[in-house]
Write an enzyme that holds these catalytic residues in place. Sequence first.
Site, mmCIF file in Angstrom:
data_model
loop_
_atom_site.group_PDB
_atom_site.id
_atom_site.type_symbol
_atom_site.label_atom_id
_atom_site.label_comp_id
_atom_site.label_asym_id
_atom_site.label_seq_id
_atom_site.Cartn_x
_atom_site.Cartn_y
_atom_site.Cartn_z
ATOM 1 N N HIS A 175 70.009 16.116 -72.296
ATOM 2 C CA HIS A 175 70.100 17.040 -71.167
ATOM 3 C C HIS A 175 71.342 17.908 -71.320
ATOM 4 O O HIS A 175 72.295 17.539 -72.024
ATOM 5 C CB HIS A 175 70.167 16.236 -69.860
ATOM 6 C CG HIS A 175 70.160 17.073 -68.630
ATOM 7 N ND1 HIS A 175 71.316 17.480 -68.002
ATOM 8 C CD2 HIS A 175 69.141 17.585 -67.903
ATOM 9 C CE1 HIS A 175 71.015 18.203 -66.943
ATOM 10 N NE2 HIS A 175 69.704 18.285 -66.859
ATOM 11 N N THR A 177 73.849 18.365 -69.649
ATOM 12 C CA THR A 177 75.129 17.777 -69.262
ATOM 13 C C THR A 177 75.627 16.724 -70.231
ATOM 14 O O THR A 177 76.751 16.232 -70.078
ATOM 15 C CB THR A 177 75.016 17.121 -67.873
ATOM 16 O OG1 THR A 177 74.004 16.102 -67.924
ATOM 17 C CG2 THR A 177 74.643 18.137 -66.810
ATOM 18 N N LYS A 178 74.815 16.345 -71.215
ATOM 19 C CA LYS A 178 75.186 15.249 -72.101
ATOM 20 C C LYS A 178 76.089 15.724 -73.236
ATOM 21 O O LYS A 178 76.157 16.899 -73.570
ATOM 22 C CB LYS A 178 73.936 14.573 -72.671
ATOM 23 C CG LYS A 178 73.086 13.890 -71.602
ATOM 24 C CD LYS A 178 73.856 12.781 -70.915
ATOM 25 C CE LYS A 178 73.013 11.982 -69.935
ATOM 26 N NZ LYS A 178 72.741 12.698 -68.678
ATOM 27 N N VAL A 179 76.762 14.761 -73.867
ATOM 28 C CA VAL A 179 77.732 15.072 -74.911
ATOM 29 C C VAL A 179 77.054 15.719 -76.119
ATOM 30 O O VAL A 179 77.663 16.516 -76.832
ATOM 31 C CB VAL A 179 78.518 13.801 -75.293
ATOM 32 C CG1 VAL A 179 77.622 12.770 -75.957
ATOM 33 C CG2 VAL A 179 79.719 14.117 -76.149
#
Length: 381
Positions: A175, A177-179
């Site tokens: 997603h 927002t993920k790293v």
Amino acid sequence: MGRPSRIERTRLFDRLSWALDNQWLTNNGPLTREFEERVADLAGADNCVVTCNATVALQLLVHAAELTGEVIMPSMTFAATAHAVRWLGLKPVFCDIDPRTGCLDPATVAAAVTPRTSAIVGVHLWGRPCAVDALEKLAADRGLRLFFDAAHAIGCTSQGRPVGRFGDAEVFSFHATKVVNAFEGGAIVTDDSDLAQRVRSLANFGFGLQSPSAAGGTNAKMSEASAAMGLTSLDAFPEVARYNRENYELYRRELGQLPGLSLIDFDPDERQNYQYVIIEIDEQVSGLNRDLLVELLRAENVVAQRYFSPACHQLEPYRSQPEVYLPHTERLAARVVALPTGSTISREDIRRVCNIVRLAVSRGSELTARWHQHVGAGKKA
């Protein structure tokens, strides 16, 4: 918190241009296959199947494993973990956590197993791995499938082994927002080649299935555009993880000695992506509860998150079910805050956030009293 990590845009645009020039935009294209290979390599797994998102990835696993009845999982997780199972007609059974890690407590899992249980889903919360060995032994002894929601944990290790090789399969999230992000995406990683092939077929309308499937399959494929972003984000991952670690260490230096506040810690002997900076507020010591701290931060234009709060069993549609008593989950969910971090946050930003937190916590009782006065005055008005 949640801003996309920095990438090298030229690499992304080059990959997108290559896909457009070759006119292969979806249906398991070259970029998607390369992304699968690199994710499998990072996870140390034999197989990787990428998907349009991680929620669908978990649903594909449920279908591929032909689960029925009940699936045991923590309540201290994002609602998608439970929703993915419930959407398919199975019942999520919530268990309490180990208060030291925030992850499933194997003892509570063992007590929750019934004849209707078909699987366990552990969650590597904030990138801290579950009690993998204990859960694997429990699943083997009880004849259950074991999956892990590893949405937070790409690039992390447990006892020196990379997340991605535990249980029957693990699910990553890409997603925004993920790293590591692919705009939107997910992946199933597993050493079980038969399971991987079944997942791959189910993700492509069921084509290639060797046995009948009541589900018939769906369309869960990742596009070449998402794979291009995923590859570019993987290129940046080592630098982003290093920057995240420096953020975490700065927060620890700034807030580590503050009474009534603690940062969740990470095992220094394990590899971490440091995607999250989570603080825990003890109202009995600080005089300040978590929700008021979040309001104070937002009043200063700092977006902090109650992560995860409420816990799943405290949300609909689950709270309407028979009452579940999860004291460790409820205590942690009421006390945690995720602070801003990531490669787009400057060190000066972090120092400003810490100044606000220090002021709030050091004068917690006074601020709480003022808040009650303010709320009381508002009600009278």
